[in-house]
Design an enzyme around this catalytic site. Structure first.
Site, short mmCIF file in Angstrom:
data_model
loop_
_atom_site.label_atom_id
_atom_site.label_comp_id
_atom_site.label_asym_id
_atom_site.label_seq_id
_atom_site.Cartn_x
_atom_site.Cartn_y
_atom_site.Cartn_z
N HIS A 66 71.43 -23.30 -62.81
CA HIS A 66 71.57 -24.76 -62.91
C HIS A 66 72.88 -25.15 -62.22
CE1 HIS A 66 72.13 -28.74 -64.22
NE2 HIS A 66 73.04 -28.46 -65.13
N CYS A 90 69.42 -30.11 -69.07
CA CYS A 90 69.55 -29.32 -67.83
C CYS A 90 68.84 -27.97 -67.92
CB CYS A 90 71.01 -29.10 -67.49
SG CYS A 90 71.88 -30.66 -67.35
N ASN A 140 74.99 -32.56 -60.02
CA ASN A 140 74.20 -32.07 -61.15
C ASN A 140 72.94 -32.94 -61.28
OD1 ASN A 140 73.13 -31.47 -63.65
ND2 ASN A 140 75.11 -31.38 -64.69
N1 ACO Z 1 88.89 -38.29 -60.59
C1 ACO Z 1 90.20 -38.14 -60.85
N2 ACO Z 1 90.67 -37.77 -62.05
C2 ACO Z 1 89.78 -37.56 -63.02
C3 ACO Z 1 88.39 -37.70 -62.82
C4 ACO Z 1 87.96 -38.08 -61.54
N3 ACO Z 1 86.66 -38.24 -61.24
N4 ACO Z 1 87.76 -37.42 -63.98
C5 ACO Z 1 88.70 -37.09 -64.88
N5 ACO Z 1 89.92 -37.18 -64.30
C6 ACO Z 1 91.23 -36.93 -64.90
C7 ACO Z 1 91.20 -37.06 -66.41
O1 ACO Z 1 91.37 -38.42 -66.79
C8 ACO Z 1 92.40 -36.23 -66.79
O2 ACO Z 1 93.56 -36.99 -66.58
P1 ACO Z 1 94.81 -36.87 -67.59
O3 ACO Z 1 95.24 -35.44 -67.49
O4 ACO Z 1 95.75 -37.87 -67.03
O5 ACO Z 1 94.26 -37.23 -68.93
C9 ACO Z 1 92.39 -35.11 -65.75
O6 ACO Z 1 91.57 -35.58 -64.66
C10 ACO Z 1 91.83 -33.78 -66.26
O7 ACO Z 1 90.62 -34.07 -66.96
P2 ACO Z 1 89.74 -32.91 -67.56
O8 ACO Z 1 88.53 -33.51 -68.22
O9 ACO Z 1 90.58 -31.98 -68.37
O10 ACO Z 1 89.32 -32.16 -66.22
P3 ACO Z 1 88.53 -30.83 -66.06
O11 ACO Z 1 89.29 -29.89 -65.26
O12 ACO Z 1 87.96 -30.35 -67.37
O13 ACO Z 1 87.32 -31.30 -65.17
C11 ACO Z 1 84.99 -31.85 -65.41
C12 ACO Z 1 86.44 -32.30 -65.65
C13 ACO Z 1 84.77 -31.74 -63.94
C14 ACO Z 1 84.06 -32.89 -66.02
C15 ACO Z 1 84.79 -30.48 -66.09
O14 ACO Z 1 85.24 -30.50 -67.42
C16 ACO Z 1 83.37 -30.07 -66.07
O15 ACO Z 1 82.82 -29.84 -65.04
N6 ACO Z 1 82.76 -29.91 -67.24
C17 ACO Z 1 81.39 -29.53 -67.34
C18 ACO Z 1 80.61 -30.72 -67.10
C19 ACO Z 1 79.21 -30.38 -66.83
O16 ACO Z 1 78.91 -29.64 -65.96
N7 ACO Z 1 78.38 -30.99 -67.62
C20 ACO Z 1 77.05 -30.85 -67.46
C21 ACO Z 1 76.60 -29.58 -68.10
S1 ACO Z 1 75.31 -29.94 -69.06
C22 ACO Z 1 74.37 -30.75 -68.01
O17 ACO Z 1 74.22 -30.28 -66.89
C23 ACO Z 1 73.87 -32.07 -68.45
#
Ligand code: ACO
Length: 343
Positions: free
Chosen positions: A254, A114, A284
């Site tokens: 980004h 990214c 993204n």
């Molecule tokens: N729908 C519903 N529930 C979901 C989903 C979904 N799509 N995805 C995950 N969950 C659930 C998980 O299973 C978890 O459930 P549990 O508590 O029963 O185990 C719960 O939601 C919380 O999961 P987390 O992973 O802790 O959620 P978080 O608040 O961290 O959000 C996310 C997840 C959106 C992926 C976040 O961590 C994030 O944005 N991270 C950065 C990701 C990113 O931007 N990556 C790219 C950067 S590098 C690049 O651009 C390639």
């Protein structure tokens, strides 16, 4: 006198197919409300079956060349920043070079995930500053939806497809790319990885059965690293350019996740209205994201010569980087180019 590298053309392309959060509710156990509150994403674009990273990049590049009033054969170097190349070999940049007819250009790919557009700006501006190239076409293009596991709700809701391109051109004035800051930390913990398909784990029936060709991510850890490093690298690039935040017209980051962007904006103490955001409509789009966002920004409002922009990214690798731009007097660059041709 040392040259600077100025953006003289830009273009972008988004596939026509829209995949909404409601569409995703039919595929995996998720909801529009969860996706919006956790990511800020409302919809993303998905490439048509006959579209590829190179075909989308070519459309964006043609638009950038047209805006710069340049012919493909006037380009000295084509760089393609992507994590989702058409093939491992040949390089996507070579396919773009061929399809455009950049007959006088070298071409190579660059993979900084990214952060690819920022790394691409760094490389392109160095070629121009060092005198090895006068005009560089930088294309950032991704078909990330081909590399997500559509059964994994924690990743498939995040990504989209698209392309952006810029033409960078030599200018004797202090304008264009003013500074770049880059960083990396090898992701041996595999926070963000496509495991199979390379020399470490070549494709086999087993890797396909294990879905090891799709992206895997430990989102929570990526999130924390992204906020910390985007704020830090933004400050570094600004300091190198001898500028302060109030002097910026806009920050074009980004577009990974709205919460990452808001946290970065707060960490920088930046007024919210200075942060350009389009993650709600694209998700993204990896290396393409800043180029796409910049294209939308430039197409939607007037930009003055001398305006300052900060571009900042974080991505797989892990990589991060920021770039400060001073908007160049494009009309003057085009005029000088025409005078040289007629001389
Ligand atoms: N729908 C519903 N529930 C979901 C989903 C979904 N799509 N995805 C995950 N969950 C659930 C998980 O299973 C978890 O459930 P549990 O508590 O029963 O185990 C719960 O939601 C919380 O999961 P987390 O992973 O802790 O959620 P978080 O608040 O961290 O959000 C996310 C997840 C959106 C992926 C976040 O961590 C994030 O944005 N991270 C950065 C990701 C990113 O931007 N990556 C790219 C950067 S590098 C690049 O651009 C390639």
């Amino acid at each position: 006198m040392m040259n600077h590298a100025a953006i003289t053309g830009w273009g972008s392309y988004s596939p026509t197919r829209i995949l909404s959060n409601h569409d995703l509710e039919e595929l995996v156990d998720t909801s529009d409300a969860w996706i919006r509150t956790r990511t800020g994403i409302g919809e993303r674009r998905v490439a048509a079956p006959d579209e590829t990273t190179s075909s989308m990049g070519v459309i964006a590049a043609r638009r950038a060349l047209e805006r710069a009033e340049l012919l493909p054969r006037e380009i000295d170097l084509v760089i393609c920043a992507s994590t989702t190349p058409d093939h491992l070999l040949p390089a996507t940049a070579c396919l773009i070079q061929q399809q455009l007819g950049c007959t006088q250009a070298g071409a190579f790919d660059l993979n900084a995930a990214c952060s690819g557009f920022i790394y691409g700006l760094a490389v392109a501006s160095q070629f121009i500053q060092g005198g090895a190239a006068r005009r560089v076409l930088l294309v950032s293009s991704e078909t990330l939806t081909r590399f997500v596991n559509w059964q994994d709700r924690s990743t498939c809701v995040l990504f989209g497809d698209g392309a952006g391109a810029v033409v960078l051109e030599a200018t004797p004035h202090c304008e264009g790319v003013l500074s770049v800051a880059l960083g990396s930390r090898g992701d041996i913990e595999r926070m963000l990885v496509i495991e199979a398909g390379g020399s470490a784990l070549p494709a086999s029936a087993d890797t396909v059965a294990r879905k090891a060709h799709y992206m895997k991510m430990r989102g929570n850890e990526v999130f924390k690293m992204a906020v910390r490093n985007m704020a830090q690298t933004a400050k570094e690039a600004l300091a190198k350019a001898n500028l302060t935040l109030p002097e910026l017209t806009a920050v074009i980051p980004h577009q990974a996740n709205l919460r990452i962007l808001t946290a970065t904006q707060e960490a920088l103490d930046l007024p919210a209205e200075k942060m350009f955001i389009n993650v709600d409509r694209h998700g993204n789009t990896g290396a393409a994201s800043i180029a796409l966002a910049m294209g939308e920004f430039l197409d939607s409002r007037p930009v003055q010569v001398g305006d300052h922009f900060l571009l900042v990214a974080f991505g797989g690798g892990l990589t991060w980087g920021a770039c400060v731009l001073r908007w160049a007097d494009i009309a003057a660059i085009v005029r000088r180019r025409a005078q040289k041709l007629s001389a």
